[in-house]
Design a protein around this motif. Structure first.
Motif: not given
Length: 83
Positions: A5-8, A57-59, A78-81
């Protein structure tokens, strides 16, 4: 399957920004080898590398680790706002 999941998530966020692995490495001060290994499921990064990549990367590391599927249709992150 956290490593997959992290790699993707890293690869998806990097390619969405049209960045090469080399450019991402330069901008995050994470080695090119580490980024390649993460994206190819061969490594778990050190915490400082993970934080640097996630910040740039705002992850959300929590979303990746806990397999949340809440990013604009993405199944990997999920992107961090940004405030």
């Amino acid at each position: 399957m956290y490593i997959q999941r992290l790699g993707d998530a890293v690869k998806e966020a990097r390619t969405r920004r049209d960045l090469s692995q080399n450019t991402l490495a330069e901008r995050t001060h994470v080695s090119l080898r580490t980024i390649s290994d993460i994206e190819n499921y061969r490594a778990t990064p050190w915490l400082d590398s993970l934080c640097s990549l996630a910040s740039y990367l705002s992850l959300s590391v929590d979303a990746v680790v806990n397999n949340r599927k809440e990013y604009n249709g993405s199944s990997t992150l999920q992107q961090v706002p940004k405030e």
